[in-house]
Design a protein around this motif. Structure first.
Motif, PDB file in Angstrom:
ATOM      1  N   GLY A   9       0.818  -1.199   0.000  1.00  0.00           N
ATOM      2  CA  GLY A   9       0.000   0.000   0.000  1.00  0.00           C
ATOM      3  C   GLY A   9       0.857   1.256   0.000  1.00  0.00           C
ATOM      4  O   GLY A   9       2.084   1.201   0.116  1.00  0.00           O
ATOM      5  N   GLY A  10       0.191   2.393  -0.149  1.00  0.00           N
ATOM      6  CA  GLY A  10       0.910   3.652  -0.138  1.00  0.00           C
ATOM      7  C   GLY A  10       0.100   4.768  -0.756  1.00  0.00           C
ATOM      8  O   GLY A  10      -1.113   4.630  -0.977  1.00  0.00           O
ATOM      9  N   LEU A  11       0.790   5.861  -1.044  1.00  0.00           N
ATOM     10  CA  LEU A  11       0.179   7.036  -1.656  1.00  0.00           C
ATOM     11  C   LEU A  11       0.488   7.036  -3.149  1.00  0.00           C
ATOM     12  O   LEU A  11       1.656   6.879  -3.549  1.00  0.00           O
ATOM     13  N   VAL A  12      -0.538   7.199  -3.954  1.00  0.00           N
ATOM     14  CA  VAL A  12      -0.348   7.197  -5.411  1.00  0.00           C
ATOM     15  C   VAL A  12      -1.264   8.261  -6.010  1.00  0.00           C
ATOM     16  O   VAL A  12      -2.338   8.556  -5.466  1.00  0.00           O
ATOM     17  N   GLN A  13      -0.844   8.833  -7.114  1.00  0.00           N
ATOM     18  CA  GLN A  13      -1.657   9.839  -7.794  1.00  0.00           C
ATOM     19  C   GLN A  13      -2.776   9.171  -8.597  1.00  0.00           C
ATOM     20  O   GLN A  13      -2.641   8.006  -9.009  1.00  0.00           O
TER      21      GLN A  13
END
Length: 123
Positions: A9-13
């Motif tokens: 998981g994580g931050l993505v545009q």
């Protein structure tokens, strides 16, 4: 000890991609149906994708069809969720879950759950 551990998981545009992994220990995933669920703040948990024990049958929620792909690598005892063309509404904590019965996964009541991994889609 039976354990499912999610990662990836994580931050993505918006428009980006992520691949979630669900590694199992203490039991062979080959004998289990697997589901990926997600829960966004203030919303109910929903089944996003599932794969049967046989690997021949898959299920996708309408909201992710054509964008997400579930797969399993029994040799690595791991299940994956490839997520493409991500949208802000895909933001949620994603959980993998396992059960020996396909029906239990589809019904949202599998025996084993991971701890979840956060996916945030934002610019």
């Amino acid at each position: 000890q039976v354990q499912l551990v999610e990662s990836g998981g994580g931050l993505v545009q918006p428009g980006g991609s992520l691949r979630l992994s669900c590694a199992a220990s203490g039991f062979p995933l080959v004998d289990y149906a697997i589901g990926w669920f997600r829960q966004a703040p203030g919303k109910e948990r929903e089944l996003v994708a599932a794969i049967s024990r046989s690997r021949y049958n898959t299920y996708y929620a309408d909201s992710v069809k054509g964008r997400f792909t579930i797969s399993r690598d029994n040799a690595k005892n791991t299940v994956y969720l490839q997520m493409n063309s991500l949208k802000p509404e895909d933001t949620a904590v994603y959980y993998c879950a396992a059960d020996t019965q396909d029906e239990s996964v589809v019904a949202g009541v599998p025996d084993y759950w991971g701890q979840g991994t956060q996916v945030t889609v934002s610019s």
